[in-house]
Structures are given as structure tokens and as C-alpha cells.
Design a protein around this motif. Structure first.
Motif, mmCIF file in Angstrom:
data_model
loop_
_atom_site.group_PDB
_atom_site.id
_atom_site.type_symbol
_atom_site.label_atom_id
_atom_site.label_comp_id
_atom_site.label_asym_id
_atom_site.label_seq_id
_atom_site.Cartn_x
_atom_site.Cartn_y
_atom_site.Cartn_z
ATOM 1 N N THR B 23 -6.945 -8.882 5.958
ATOM 2 C CA THR B 23 -6.924 -9.187 4.671
ATOM 3 C C THR B 23 -6.807 -10.442 4.007
ATOM 4 O O THR B 23 -7.309 -10.864 3.189
ATOM 5 N N ASN B 24 -5.634 -11.158 4.607
ATOM 6 C CA ASN B 24 -5.609 -12.602 4.185
ATOM 7 C C ASN B 24 -6.516 -13.497 4.524
ATOM 8 O O ASN B 24 -6.932 -14.167 3.734
ATOM 9 N N GLN B 25 -7.261 -13.221 5.568
ATOM 10 C CA GLN B 25 -8.591 -14.084 5.818
ATOM 11 C C GLN B 25 -9.723 -13.760 4.823
ATOM 12 O O GLN B 25 -10.566 -14.788 4.642
ATOM 13 N N PHE B 26 -9.852 -12.479 4.431
ATOM 14 C CA PHE B 26 -10.705 -12.276 3.290
ATOM 15 C C PHE B 26 -10.396 -12.947 2.211
ATOM 16 O O PHE B 26 -11.402 -13.523 1.385
ATOM 17 N N ILE B 27 -9.122 -12.838 1.783
ATOM 18 C CA ILE B 27 -8.839 -13.643 0.659
ATOM 19 C C ILE B 27 -8.951 -14.983 0.713
ATOM 20 O O ILE B 27 -9.595 -15.617 -0.332
ATOM 21 N N VAL B 28 -8.858 -15.918 1.933
ATOM 22 C CA VAL B 28 -9.257 -17.104 2.089
ATOM 23 C C VAL B 28 -10.651 -17.572 1.788
ATOM 24 O O VAL B 28 -11.178 -18.096 1.033
ATOM 25 N N THR B 39 -20.698 -10.336 -3.855
ATOM 26 C CA THR B 39 -21.147 -10.153 -2.415
ATOM 27 C C THR B 39 -20.855 -8.762 -1.642
ATOM 28 O O THR B 39 -19.735 -8.323 -2.049
ATOM 29 N N LYS B 40 -21.672 -8.083 -0.919
ATOM 30 C CA LYS B 40 -21.463 -6.887 -0.447
ATOM 31 C C LYS B 40 -20.621 -7.219 0.898
ATOM 32 O O LYS B 40 -21.196 -7.952 1.560
ATOM 33 N N LEU B 41 -19.681 -6.601 1.210
ATOM 34 C CA LEU B 41 -18.953 -6.563 2.478
ATOM 35 C C LEU B 41 -19.454 -5.942 3.522
ATOM 36 O O LEU B 41 -19.870 -4.704 3.269
ATOM 37 N N PRO B 42 -19.531 -6.142 4.802
ATOM 38 C CA PRO B 42 -20.212 -4.887 5.643
ATOM 39 C C PRO B 42 -19.586 -3.730 5.669
ATOM 40 O O PRO B 42 -18.101 -3.889 5.472
ATOM 41 N N GLY B 43 -20.052 -2.715 6.144
ATOM 42 C CA GLY B 43 -19.394 -1.544 6.091
ATOM 43 C C GLY B 43 -18.256 -1.340 7.135
ATOM 44 O O GLY B 43 -18.194 -2.271 8.077
ATOM 45 N N SER B 44 -17.350 -0.626 7.197
ATOM 46 C CA SER B 44 -16.231 -0.606 8.005
ATOM 47 C C SER B 44 -16.434 -0.586 9.398
ATOM 48 O O SER B 44 -16.035 -1.301 10.261
ATOM 49 N N ARG B 45 -17.410 0.616 9.631
ATOM 50 C CA ARG B 45 -17.875 0.611 11.140
ATOM 51 C C ARG B 45 -18.636 -0.583 11.694
ATOM 52 O O ARG B 45 -18.188 -1.025 12.795
ATOM 53 N N THR B 46 -19.355 -1.285 10.767
ATOM 54 C CA THR B 46 -19.964 -2.605 11.211
ATOM 55 C C THR B 46 -19.282 -3.666 11.780
ATOM 56 O O THR B 46 -19.213 -4.226 12.765
ATOM 57 N N GLU B 63 -8.972 -1.091 1.585
ATOM 58 C CA GLU B 63 -7.996 -0.544 0.821
ATOM 59 C C GLU B 63 -6.909 -1.547 0.060
ATOM 60 O O GLU B 63 -6.667 -1.664 -1.240
ATOM 61 N N GLU B 64 -6.510 -2.473 0.985
ATOM 62 C CA GLU B 64 -5.388 -3.479 0.444
ATOM 63 C C GLU B 64 -6.262 -4.480 -0.460
ATOM 64 O O GLU B 64 -5.758 -4.783 -1.552
ATOM 65 N N LEU B 65 -7.518 -4.748 -0.112
ATOM 66 C CA LEU B 65 -8.241 -5.885 -0.766
ATOM 67 C C LEU B 65 -8.629 -5.261 -2.340
ATOM 68 O O LEU B 65 -8.464 -5.939 -3.332
ATOM 69 N N ILE B 66 -8.845 -3.901 -2.338
ATOM 70 C CA ILE B 66 -9.008 -3.371 -3.380
ATOM 71 C C ILE B 66 -7.810 -3.222 -4.262
ATOM 72 O O ILE B 66 -7.760 -3.580 -5.667
ATOM 73 N N LEU B 67 -6.736 -2.760 -3.678
ATOM 74 C CA LEU B 67 -5.245 -2.700 -4.454
ATOM 75 C C LEU B 67 -5.126 -3.979 -5.090
ATOM 76 O O LEU B 67 -4.549 -4.266 -6.245
#
Lengths: 497, 497
Positions: B23-28, B39-46, B63-67
Motif C-alpha cells: 500500500t505504502n509503495q502505491f501511495i509513493v 490510471t488503471k491499476l492492474p487486476g489483483s490476479r495480474t 481495499e486499503e488504498l480505497i479506504l
């Protein structure tokens, strides 16, 4: 000769040496004017016989009086009250009547109405007190802390920590906190960025004193942590309030204020806004950091309940995203462990930390290095982590029970969002009722709602207060809800009549 | 799609949960603008396959990023970076180069030259440091204190002391101190007249903040305890200096100043003037109290070394003679036990004590009730008395040896009066030499004379400094005198060439 035998009272059971008792009684006689300048004192043998003390005691007393300058010894003549002692000013009311009254200051000072918001309290047994979100002292690891304290104190090396030391705080604690905070809060700080404080309150106080002087502007929430209002106002600051909604402080409103006023700082509690418990949204986090950069603002980020999150991972503080040195981050272990241990920190760029450490020198000289070492140990050994894991689980359960019962029992009276973390809910009372009436009735149910006014220092009449749940165990939660329900039913009854 | 596999770094040895790391790396990435709004994020499986993490971890992260509001989930379409995230401001120097440098504040604040007098120090082994009169940490009853602390902490009743409490300080400690101070200092106070502070420094700070605001006058000695100079100046006060002679502050000079200026307060250390160690005479004690009554002055009496008297009984403080509420008496157990235990008190009429307690709320919230209880116990049980008896005897012997050696070995270099108490002498250097030169040469003899400038803040060139003796044992006293003698002989050699 004055009646020494009657006047002089010696207490043989006192810890004070006899000759000192005697000396002090002579001083009183001289000061009260019963022994005037140039009066001759009785010879030591005479006095010794008169009052039944050993002659050596009287001699010691006279020597002491000479040393202190109250009397003089004139060779071949005797001992005399010093001729240069001015007669002490008589008091208007006279000694006797005055001493029975409470004496007020003989100098003037301003009673600052700002400080009157300290809201002192006293406690009675059997009463339930609403608090604004405090931890449960019964869960505090007080024994473990005392054991570490004791063990450290018996080490030889403790000697290096007993004297006057650095005002930055104990080196080991600073190191442990740097590691701990970098790991848990995504910070990227070194020892140079941290000064140990006595809880976050002192961090806030230092920041206020160094940043805000007469009539400088600081932005705060329309509802805000009332202690911070006072801290900034005491420092001379002017408060500018912005609205708080479900995404935290309204950053567009902040931007408008910055365009209009030379704003110096923003105070914010983004993790869970105090008092409303809302979390600042990601957009606003970035917005506020950008505003700080553009307008050279200090953001005082008070991260008072970062450690308490139940439904999701904690949101990293603004400080973790601050690349421009705008954020002053204050926090403490007081909430995590127990308020009595005043161990906190202020994190900022080195040049600001240095200034805080300098100022600290003149507030309380330095911290308690033995306690700080104890906490360094407590953190390094993983005990703080373990303790937090344990209590977070308990507080989550308490939150769940508390919110469920309130929803079930108090529908129509109170509304609130279930907080995602922290130790309190933000409860809005149905507009039909007022906390003022509710708190009066509650008292009869042995339920005390103190300080409800402080949640609306901006006077927007939101009709809400914080209600802490973490400090109540299951039984107490049931009892609390019962008493509050009874109270509200009575209030409703009044309204209907 | 950005190269997630290369960019995302997961540390499996970290304490942090995997999904939080992710999560933190996505935030950065979002904050740095590598993942732009929409930007669309890759699907969770991918993503799970790409970076080798369990799919559940990726789901938890999303879920965390959404929250937290960084991304949005659009049904049937996928997960997108929130379109409302503003692009973060680019830094002038660029992230990489910036992060290696030390970041300064992104806001301005005044570096107060007054606070620069904090005189920070560091210590090296094998060096002897001249101090201004500190106790010997090796004699501190640290073990006994830690035992009481531990014992109290294991009692069930400790629970009542762990939370947020009174800002007046622990009730038991206030009671013990009232008894102790009334007995030993001839005071006549009740619990209403005392607020517990963190050492006398905090007492002085509270008094300064409440009494002295912009450009108000306070009288101090021409030579004075330099921390008090700073404390009053930081509070906005203007210092008026009066001479100090062998009888203490010149009270006639005080009277003249009071006729001329609207003086608010006097700061004084009558028991042993700091730094010169002289005791204020009886005449002047009465004079200063009378002046306080006439001009409505506050007398801030700092009784820092009352407990240490060798040749005579201690002289009772001004506070014991104050019938008009003019004296604010500050003291502590720091000197008696060890500086690390920041336990002190401020004694004044109730109305002033109340205001101090209110202000205290905003400095550090409250004291350390566990430590305060420990000291209440330490005092009540007679341990403080016993400890003082023991160390006073030792310090007296050290004083005697120290003064004898200095007299014998350093005649012609240094002159001083043998102090009647306290922990330091006031040593005047022969006018032929300067402390500036002496301190430079001393360093080569592994003797450090720090902060000698602070004894002459009034700039009267008295050429004197305080030299503490109490912290040195017999061996150290011999060694100290040896090094100082060597230093002075070298300095003399220079002068003769």
C-alpha cells in the motif's frame, strides 16, 4: 527584660536542633519589634536558667544570631540586637487577624482568561465520568516499566544519567524512537530530527512559542482540540478557523485564508481529527502539503492516536510525505502506555529541533533520563509493540460493543459514525435536546459529562461531544449506556411536558 | 503499464505486514506522479503474479488504498487512481539530490539569540570539567529511589495515578513537602500554597511567564544566575542590575530603581547568592521585604542550596518572613538528590499558585505522579533527611580540603572566601591573567573551564568564576588542583615573557 520564660517555647520532640529553635524564636522577636535595636540580650547563663536549656545551647544560639547578623557581641558589655535592623513594616490588618485569612499576592499579575480553559475536575466514587478518549489505566504495563526502571537504576552505568544532561533527551531513547517511527510511520528521520518532550503537549507548546508571536495567524479546525486553541492563544497567536467535514479540514478554505492573511502555521490531527474522529482524505493531504510549500507554512501535525486503528491499516502521517521541511510532527507514548509517563517527541528539520532543545533548557532544564532510558529499553525489546497489539484488540472489542449498544439503545437521541480507530466517538445529540440539560440530569444518574463546552470553541452549535470508550470494560459499558439512556429518557420527558 | 516488478520492493523480514508495505509503495507512486489520476491499476490476479505476492495481499492493499482515498473502484471496470488527487509540487532541487542533503524548515522562524546562551557541552573521558556547583551523582540514593518506585508501581492503588491528573502535582508529595518545608525552612504554608514543578527552573519559568511581559522591569544582581537572566528576557522582561557585595544584593540601589521605574519583580538567591556565594544580611532581608510591600513587588526567591550549610545553621528564607504575599519561593530536591529527578516546587499565595497550575496544563499537561509519589514516600520516611545528613558531612570535608589546597597551592593566582555552605566557591583570578587565556591553556592539561563568560552577563569584569567542589572526591580534588596549578604556572610563564 521581656518574659523569656513564657515567650520561648521549645519543642523537644521536634527534629530541629534546640539551638536552631531558639535562634528562630529570637529572630521572630526581633522582626516583630518585641526586641528593638540595641536591646541587650540576657547573659547566656541567665537565659539558660530561665528557660531550662543547657548553657551551651544558648551560646550556640547567640553565635548563630551573630553570624546571621541579627545581634552583635560587644566585648565586655554583652550581646545586643543589631542597631541597623530596620523596624519591619506594620501590616494593615495586624498579624493575628491577617494570618488567619488567606493571604493574596502583594503584587499584581494578570489572571489570563485564556488559561481558565484548563477545566479542572475532581472525582467521586461510583460516578461514571465521560472522558474524551483515554486509555484504560488497568491495562498499563506499569509493573514491567517499573521493573526495567529498577533494573537500570541498579546498574553502575546509571551514574552517567543522573546529572545535568542534554536538553534533546536521552540518546538511546532518541535512537529507539527514530527506528520505531521510521518503521511504523514511514518517516525518514535521523537522530538530528528528534527532540524528546514531556508528551505531545510540550511539543505543541514548544512549537507555539517558537513560531507564533503576537497576533500571528494560525489555522485550526472550526472544531478543534481545545488545548491546542489555548496553547496557540497563550503564545499570542490569532486563530483562523476552517470547516471540518467528513474528509477532515477544508483545504480550499485554508487556501483562501492563505491568500488573504500572512498565515504562519496550521494545526491538524489528520489521522483522526480531534474531536470529530474523521480521517483526512488523500487529496486533502496532498493539497495541504502543497499549500504549506507555496505559503511557507508550518504544519503542526499532532498524531495523537496513530497507534489505534481497528478496521484498516493506519494512514501514514503528513510528516512521512513532507519533502520540504514544512511538517512539525508531535506525538507521544502517553496514549499507548499511560498518560502519567510524559514521554513524547517533536520531529522536525534539524534547525527547528535545535531551537526547541535550546528553549527546553529554560522551561524545565531537561527530561528525566532514567525514565527515558526505561522507555528506550521498553521500545527496543519489543514490549511496546506487544503491548499495543494486546490493547488494540481489547479497544476494538470495546468500540464494537459500545457502538452496538448505543445504536440499539439510544436511537433518536444520539447519532455518530463508527470510528475506524482511536478511543472515542463523536456523538451528536438530537437538536431537540442540549448537552447543558443532559449534563444536569446525568449527574443525578451518577454520570458526569464534563467540559462539553470545549468541543465548540468556534461556537458553531454542532451539539456534539466526544465520548471515550476505551477506558470502560464490558460491565462499565453496559452501565454507562444504562445511565445515559435513563438520563435521556428523563430529558425527553421534560421536553414532552 | 509501469514496471511493477522492478519498482515494487517487498521486505519479507520487516515487521510491517506485506499488504501495508505494498500500500505504502502505491501511495509513493501516486504522490510522485508515476501513477497519474485515472490510471488503471492492474487486476489483483495480474499484479499478484507479477510481483510474487499472494492475491489476497493485493486485494487487501487495494481495499486499503480505497479506504484511504488514493484509488477508486469502478464496478465492472476496475481500480483507478483517484481523479481528484492533485499533482504534487515538484521540488526545486529534485527528490534525489534533495534527500541526501539536510532539509531545513520550509517555514521561517526567529532564531532567538537569547536562547543561544544555553551553552551546550559534550564530555570527554579523562578530562576534569569545572562545574558551577553540582552534587556528586555517585552519592545519589538512586537504588533506594528505584526500589520505592518499583514497590509503589506493584501496588493496586497505583492505578489511580496513571491517568490524566491534577496540574498541581501529586497530593501526597504536596503534603509531605508542606510538612518538610514548614519544619526545615520556618515556612507557614498549607497545601494551597504549593504547586509541584519540574525542578526550580520550571518554577522560575512559570513565575516569569505569568509576571513579566513585554518590557516590564525585573531587578537582578549585577552578577546573577545566568539561566534566570535568560528566563526573564525570554519572557520579554527588561533586566535592571544592582551591585552585589559581601551582604548580598544592594537594597539601597533596589530602592532607587523602584523610585525611578515601575519595577515588577526582584530575582534573588539570598541564602547563597548565585554566583558569588555571599549570604544576604539580616538588615537587607528586612529592607527588601519592606520595599516589596511598598512597591508591590514580587520577590522571586530561588533557594537552590538551602540544604547545604556547613559552618552554621541555615538562614531562613525570605519566604518565612513574608506576611504580605510578596515572595514566590522556588526550590527543588534536584540538588539534594540528583538533577535527573526533576522534582521541585513553587510556593506562593494561593491565587498565584492557582494561576501557575493552570498554565502548567499547557506546558507539559502534568507531572509524573509515579515519581512524585516515590518522592513523597522518600521524604516522609525520613530518607531525604538521612541522605542529606550523610552528604552534607561529605561535602563539608570536600570543601575544607578543596579550600585548603587552593589556598596553599594557588596563592597569588586565585582569591576566594571560604563559603559557609553550598557546593562551589567564587574564585577571582588575579587581574594579571584572564579566564580566556587560562581556559585555553587548561584544555591542554585536560581541564575544561566551560561557560566562564556566563558569570559576567552584566559585563563588570570581575574576573571571577564559580568552581564547584562537591562533585569531586578526595583524589579528584588533588588532581584538579594539580592541573589548575600547572595551567596557571604556564600562563604566568607567558606573562613573564
Amino acid at each position: 527584660m521581656i518574659p523569656y520564660k513564657t515567650i520561648i517555647q521549645i519543642d523537644r520532640s521536634s527534629k530541629q536542633a534546640l539551638y536552631i529553635q531558639l535562634t528562630n524564636q529570637f529572630i521572630v522577636l526581633i522582626k516583630k519589634g518585641r526586641l528593638l535595636p540595641n536591646t541587650k540580650l540576657p547573659g547566656s547563663r541567665t537565659l539558660s536558667e530561665l528557660i531550662g536549656l543547657h548553657r551551651k545551647t544558648v551560646v550556640a544560639c547567640y553565635e548563630e544570631l551573630i553570624l546571621q547578623g541579627w545581634v552583635e557581641s560587644v566585648p565586655q558589655k554583652g550581646t545586643f540586637v543589631n542597631k541597623n535592623i530596620p523596624v519591619i513594616q506594620k501590616q494593615k490588618l495586624g498579624d493575628a487577624s491577617r494570618s488567619k485569612k488567606e493571604i493574596s499576592t502583594g503584587f499584581s499579575f494578570t489572571i489570563d482568561p485564556i488559561l481558565d480553559r484548563a477545566f479542572p475536575q475532581s472525582y467521586e466514587e461510583d460516578f461514571i465520568y465521560i472522558n474524551d478518549g483515554v486509555s484504560d489505566g488497568r491495562l498499563a504495563p506499569v509493573n514491567e516499566i517499573a521493573m526495567i526502571y529498577r533494573k537500570l537504576s541498579s546498574k553502575k552505568s546509571i551514574i552517567n544519567h543522573l546529572g545535568y544532561g542534554t536538553t534533546y533527551g536521552n540518546g538511546s531513547l532518541r535512537e529507539s524512537l527514530v527506528t520505531y517511527l521510521n518503521e511504523t510511520r514511514g518517516l525518514n528521520i535521523t537522530k538530528d530530527n528528534i527532540v524528546i518532550t514531556r508528551g505531545s503537549q510540550m511539543g505543541m507548546y514548544l512549537a507555539a512559542q517558537l513560531l507564533i508571536s503576537n497576533n500571528e495567524y494560525i489555522i485550526i479546525g472550526e472544531t478543534n482540540y481545545s488545548s491546542s486553541d489555548t496553547t496557540f492563544e497563550f503564545s499570542g497567536g490569532k486563530l483562523l478557523r476552517v470547516a471540518v467535514d467528513e474528509n477532515g479540514l477544508d483545504t480550499n478554505a485554508i487556501e483562501k485564508l492563505c491568500e488573504k492573511y500572512p498565515v504562519k502555521a496550521i494545526y491538524t490531527t489528520p489521522h483522526h481529527h480531534h474531536p470529530t474522529t474523521v480521517t483526512m482524505s488523500a487529496e486533502r493531504r496532498i493539497h495541504i502539503l502543497n499549500l504549506a510549500k507555496i505559503y511557507n507554512l508550518a504544519i503542526i501535525e499532532d498524531d495523537y492516536d496513530y497507534d489505534f486503528h481497528y478496521s484498516h491499516a493506519p494512514i501514514l502521517p503528513l510528516a512521512s510525505h513532507d519533502k520540504n521541511g514544512n511538517v512539525i510532527y508531535v506525538g507521544s507514548v502517553c496514549k499507548a502506555v499511560a498518560p502519567v509517563y510524559r514521554v513524547g517527541y517533536l520531529i522536525a528539520p534539524k534547525n527547528f529541533v535545535d531551537e526547541c532543545a535550546k528553549m527546553r533548557r529554560f522551561i524545565d532544564r531537561q527530561g528525566d533520563a532514567v525514565l527515558e532510558l526505561t522507555f528506550a529499553n521498553f521500545i527496543k525489546s519489543g514490549s511496546l509493540d506487544r503491548h499495543l497489539k494486546k490493547v488494540v484488540k481489547i479497544y476494538k472489542n470495546r468500540r464494537d460493543l459500545f457502538c452496538k449498544l448505543l445504536r440499539n439503545e439510544l436511537e433518536g437521541y444520539l447519532s455518530f459514525e463508527i470510528p475506524r480507530g482511536g478511543m472515542a466517538i463523536w456523538a451528536t445529540l438530537n437538536k431537540k435536546y442540549s448537552w447543558s440539560t443532559v449534563s444536569k440530569i446525568a449527574k443525578k444518574q451518577k454520570l458526569v459529562i464534563p467540559e462539553w463546552q470545549r468541543y465548540d470553541m468556534g461556537e458553531i452549535n454542532h451539539n456534539a461531544i466526544r465520548i471515550g470508550f476505551a477506558a470502560y470494560n464490558e460491565t462499565e459499558i453496559y452501565e454507562f449506556v444504562k445511565r445515559l439512556k435513563k438520563t435521556l429518557e428523563i430529558v425527553k420527558g421534560y421536553e414532552n411536558n
